[in-house]
Enzyme design. Structure first.
Site, mmCIF file in Angstrom:
data_model
loop_
_atom_site.group_PDB
_atom_site.id
_atom_site.type_symbol
_atom_site.label_atom_id
_atom_site.label_comp_id
_atom_site.label_asym_id
_atom_site.label_seq_id
_atom_site.Cartn_x
_atom_site.Cartn_y
_atom_site.Cartn_z
ATOM 1 N N CYS A 165 60.352 63.351 23.689
ATOM 2 C CA CYS A 165 60.395 62.483 24.854
ATOM 3 C C CYS A 165 61.182 63.164 25.971
ATOM 4 O O CYS A 165 62.300 63.637 25.749
ATOM 5 C CB CYS A 165 61.040 61.152 24.468
ATOM 6 S SG CYS A 165 61.580 60.148 25.850
ATOM 7 N N GLU A 166 60.598 63.227 27.158
ATOM 8 C CA GLU A 166 61.275 63.899 28.259
ATOM 9 C C GLU A 166 62.436 63.088 28.825
ATOM 10 O O GLU A 166 63.224 63.609 29.614
ATOM 11 C CB GLU A 166 60.282 64.222 29.379
ATOM 12 C CG GLU A 166 59.692 63.023 30.074
ATOM 13 C CD GLU A 166 58.671 63.420 31.133
ATOM 14 O OE1 GLU A 166 58.569 62.697 32.139
ATOM 15 O OE2 GLU A 166 57.977 64.432 30.958
ATOM 16 N N GLN A 206 53.954 60.228 26.235
ATOM 17 C CA GLN A 206 52.690 60.110 25.507
ATOM 18 C C GLN A 206 51.527 59.902 26.462
ATOM 19 O O GLN A 206 50.429 60.424 26.243
ATOM 20 C CB GLN A 206 52.787 58.949 24.513
ATOM 21 C CG GLN A 206 51.545 58.802 23.637
ATOM 22 C CD GLN A 206 51.700 57.710 22.589
ATOM 23 O OE1 GLN A 206 52.814 57.415 22.148
ATOM 24 N NE2 GLN A 206 50.604 57.095 22.179
#
Length: 277
Positions: A165-166, A206
């Site tokens: 996850c960024e 995502q």
């Protein structure tokens, strides 16, 4: 008893509110040059004068909404981010950053169990984030045209992937399902899995990852249609914050005939779930 203000008082209040609005807007112009700030200030005054013309005396001065600034695409939204322009640090700098994080977490990076951890983390990151060096377009360039006229759907489902996850740099993982209707030929099945990895091995969301995979397949293979579905569990939701483990997130992208024909979407989802269509 409340006394209604006269027109002179109203004008003074409106002028004061306008000055406050100017100050607020000008304070947001931190990204502008001095010339741009002067132009912006003149523009605000000019708009106010134009809006005042023909307006009844004492009426409120309501400026039109300005067009919102559009932020540039994040690096993760690019197929091959320009890491040179980002000024990529050296390995030594990366290891030093890990030591800083270890100290910030409250541990001693010089103790026996952690002394080699910075080097191990950097080495692991080379693989975990190897997608920044991958050219997903090139993976699909070799097409096999001798398929005896096959033009029905090609579906590769249950492709496992691991990403990060960024927003929190915490893993999310799951399965990707890809289908397309070939026109010019087909690609090796492993290539579709490699495209998934090329985008998964980056700091991601995502939603962005799903669109990137579909964009690549559509632009390189130019099929009659393609469909991408990703199911994933996000540890940033399981380990922190709301702490709800086992929650699945599903994202889809439909292109070509899959976007135009709902029955094709149903067929894709049926095949992904293991049914017959």
């Amino acid at each position: 008893m409340y006394a209604k203000p006269d027109s002179t008082t109203m004008k003074a209040r409106v002028a004061k509110a306008g000055d406050a609005m100017d100050a607020a807007l000008k304070s947001l112009s931190y990204g502008m040059s001095d010339d741009e700030r002067r132009t912006s200030a003149v523009g605000l005054d000019g708009m106010r004068g134009a809006n005042d013309a023909g307006r009844p005396e004492g009426s409120a001065n309501i400026a039109p909404h300005a067009a919102p600034n559009v932020a540039p695409l994040p690096g993760s939204a690019q197929r091959v981010p320009n890491e040179v322009a980002l000024g990529r640090p050296s390995r030594q700098e990366a290891e030093a950053a890990v030591r800083t994080l270890l100290r910030w977490a409250g541990d001693d990076p010089t103790r026996e169990g952690l002394i080699d951890t910075p080097a191990r983390v950097v080495k692991a990151y080379e693989q975990i984030f190897g997608g920044y060096k991958a050219d997903a377009d090139a993976l699909l360039e070799r097409v096999f045209e001798e398929v005896e006229g096959y033009s029905d759907v090609v579906l590769v489902r249950d492709i496992p992937f691991y990403s990060h996850c960024e927003h929190h740099m915490v893993p999310f993982m799951g399965l990707a399902h890809i289908a397309y209707y070939p026109i010019k030929g087909v690609v090796g099945l492993s290539k579709l899995a490699r495209v998934v990895d090329a985008f998964a091995r980056r700091l991601q969301t995502q939603e962005t990852m799903t669109a990137q995979i579909a964009d690549t397949i559509e632009s390189i293979l130019q099929p009659r249609g393609c469909a991408v579905m990703i199911e994933a569990e996000h540890l940033c939701m399981a380990m922190r914050g709301v702490q709800k483990a086992g929650v699945s997130t599903i994202t889809t992208q439909f292109r070509g005939v899959y976007k135009d024909d709902p029955s094709e979407q149903v067929r894709f989802l049926t095949l992904v779930r293991g049914g017959k269509a």
